[in-house]
Design an enzyme around this catalytic site. Sequence first.
Site, short mmCIF file in Angstrom:
data_model
loop_
_atom_site.label_atom_id
_atom_site.label_comp_id
_atom_site.label_asym_id
_atom_site.label_seq_id
_atom_site.Cartn_x
_atom_site.Cartn_y
_atom_site.Cartn_z
CE LYS A 31 11.30 -1.96 -6.64
NZ LYS A 31 12.02 -2.91 -7.50
CD1 TRP A 53 -0.36 -5.56 -3.93
CD2 TRP A 53 -0.26 -6.61 -1.97
NE1 TRP A 53 0.11 -6.83 -4.16
CE2 TRP A 53 0.19 -7.50 -2.97
CE3 TRP A 53 -0.29 -7.07 -0.65
CZ2 TRP A 53 0.60 -8.80 -2.70
CZ3 TRP A 53 0.12 -8.36 -0.38
CH2 TRP A 53 0.56 -9.21 -1.40
CD GLU A 93 17.07 -11.61 -10.40
OE1 GLU A 93 16.61 -12.32 -9.50
OE2 GLU A 93 16.58 -10.52 -10.71
CB CYS A 115 -0.88 0.03 1.24
SG CYS A 115 -1.85 -1.44 1.47
CE LYS A 168 13.81 -9.71 -12.17
NZ LYS A 168 14.17 -9.11 -10.96
CG ASN A 185 1.82 0.41 4.02
OD1 ASN A 185 1.61 -0.78 3.87
ND2 ASN A 185 2.98 0.99 3.74
N GLY A 186 0.04 -1.69 6.05
CA GLY A 186 0.54 -2.63 7.06
C GLY A 186 -0.54 -3.62 7.45
NE ARG A 215 4.57 1.83 -0.94
CZ ARG A 215 5.55 1.71 -0.05
NH1 ARG A 215 6.74 2.18 -0.33
NH2 ARG A 215 5.33 1.15 1.12
CD GLU A 271 10.02 -10.06 -10.90
OE1 GLU A 271 11.23 -9.92 -10.99
OE2 GLU A 271 9.37 -9.66 -9.93
CG HIS A 294 20.31 -36.42 -10.83
ND1 HIS A 294 20.79 -37.70 -10.65
CD2 HIS A 294 21.36 -35.65 -11.20
CE1 HIS A 294 22.10 -37.69 -10.87
NE2 HIS A 294 22.46 -36.46 -11.21
C1 F6R Z 1 11.87 -9.29 -7.95
C2 F6R Z 1 11.91 -8.48 -6.75
C3 F6R Z 1 11.66 -9.15 -5.45
C4 F6R Z 1 12.48 -8.48 -4.33
C5 F6R Z 1 12.09 -9.07 -2.98
C6 F6R Z 1 12.91 -8.46 -1.86
O1 F6R Z 1 12.18 -8.54 -9.09
O2 F6R Z 1 12.12 -7.29 -6.79
O3 F6R Z 1 11.92 -10.51 -5.52
O4 F6R Z 1 13.84 -8.69 -4.58
O5 F6R Z 1 10.74 -8.80 -2.74
O6 F6R Z 1 12.72 -7.08 -1.79
P1 F6R Z 1 13.77 -6.16 -1.10
O7 F6R Z 1 15.02 -6.21 -1.88
O8 F6R Z 1 13.14 -4.80 -1.10
O9 F6R Z 1 13.97 -6.69 0.29
#
Ligand code: F6R
Length: 609
Positions: free
Chosen positions: A604, A75, A482, A2, A486, A99-100, A27, A489, A505
């Site tokens: 985010k 969110w 990674e 949020c 990427k 938020n929270g 976010r 997502e 395996h």
């Molecule tokens: C993927 C992505 C997430 C963050 C994860 C941790 O692209 O951004 O997987 O890496 O949510 O977030 P932070 O780095 O803010 O702790």
Amino acid sequence: MCGIVGYYGYRDCSDVLVDSLSKLEYRGYDSAGIAVFEDDKIKIAKTKGRLADLVDKMKTEGKPQGIAGIGHTRWATHGEPSDVNSHPHSGDNVTIVHNGIIENYKKLKDYLLSQGRSFVSDTDTEVVAQLLDFYYCRHHDPVRAIIETTEDLEGSFALGILFNDYPEYIFALRRESPLIVGVGENESFIASDVPAILKYTKNYYLLEHDEIAVLGKYGTKIYDLHYQKLDKELKTADWDMDAAEKCGYEHFMIKEINEQPVSVKTTITPRITDGMPDLSECGIDDEYLKNVKNIHVVACGTAMHAGMVGKYVMERLARVPVNVEIASEFRYKAPILSSDDLVIIISQSGETADSLAAMRLAKSMGAKTLGIVNAKGSSIAREADMLIYTLAGPEIAVASTKAYMVQLSVMYLFAFQLAYAKGRIDENKCRELVGLLQETPDKIAQVIENELENTQFVASKLICSDSLLYIGRGLDYALSMEGSLKLKEISYIHSEAYAAGELKHGTISLVTDGMPVIAIATQSELFEKTISNIKEVKARGAVTVVICRESVELSDDVADYVIKVPDFDDVLMPMLACVPLQLMAYYSALLRGNDVDKPRNLAKSVTVE
Ligand code: F6R
């Protein structure tokens, strides 16, 4: 997650709120709303959907007109995304955005129901609104009502609050979830993050745990839970507006991919003295590193993947055992830690609930903690024993690119200093490695330039697949994790990262005619072995995309598509090879028509566990 904003000043409040919320879209959210004092009455506009939907709704139903108000992007956690569950929520005398998560909301709701209060939404937020109202009705003192409410709440939260009787004020409170108070000329703001206020002011107060802000006609006052007024340091954001704007790029993600060379340079340059790593400003010196016995890297998602690369590099160069853990697992598995252990927490936002909790647990068990954090003043940054800021500036796209890259660069610098402090590499080797790291910004730029079209073309071959595999060995395997994340997502194509040698395996049974397999083969020592694994999948019908060094020539029985990166030292290869992976993910999402910067269901900053 949020986003909260609030405004008091001389401008059209609704416009400022919507504009500021647009800077927090990154976010992640599923509904939006604002509440503004219009002729001393609170008027609310809210809807499920995007900010654009809110703007459309206000066009038909009327935009609240006034100079004080609060806004929110939600969110969903408690209750589905819907108009009624969208914030703001109200009691008779108060309206709030939140938020929270309120962990004890059920108990509080039952109590309030027993007191004759009723609820219209499924949210924990409405419970807070009713509780505030409950206390306010007793004495009509807003700050006291906020203090009493805060004392009852468990969990993490940031609140923006309007009281009907105080049309020239907005109130705010923070526990855990981030909140800043922006201070301009004759105007003030609240926001979950700096980009929301940058257009109006760079000056802000960072609210700490359990601090209450009162903004309005007579300036800004900040109180603690004892109703004591606090003197806080006014901070100045060192980001400019460009950081929060797309600057001609179609998406933040591609802008941020292009920013990587500069971000790496900005991050490493101040940490290198006379060609040697120098993390002394971050509280890290050779004497301390010499005695570190075990290292645990704890993080989530992409940040954890940066830790995976760090593990390979630290173990290879410094010969220190490194354990990489997902924060949500680490915190509940009774980790084994001692005072000789170092726990490294990597986080872009510095607010990820699981990473923060894992760090607090590690501290409580006597281990030293090192935060590698991008967001200035965030909780992890403030609480870690030692801190290295990554200097990437704000990352707006949900899919992390430049933050990952700078996390890698810091992992390298740290590993070099550790290896030197432990006497595993001599000064010459250390200088050589630092010199190579300093070459990476130019090489990253070269990969972006050379491979832009090729990765777009390769992406066009992937987008009709239901599922694909990423494979690699050693550092290439760490990187493939990674690459896979990427892609899934933002393109929503299922993919798995697999250690190439492990395929036989079990997983190779998934390979059928036409299944794409992205193979990363940059590690010289492991090259021939990876090529054998690629041939194995190709022989079973896979369409192979191979990411390899410029100097390598591959035959048709290995690669359908080839992506090349400059020849470079094995250890540093992930910093180059991650670029085509990012670009392939970007173009796949783009070609599939997805919302690249704001993928579905994702936030985010994950401030709830
Ligand atoms: C993927 C992505 C997430 C963050 C994860 C941790 O692209 O951004 O997987 O890496 O949510 O977030 P932070 O780095 O803010 O702790």
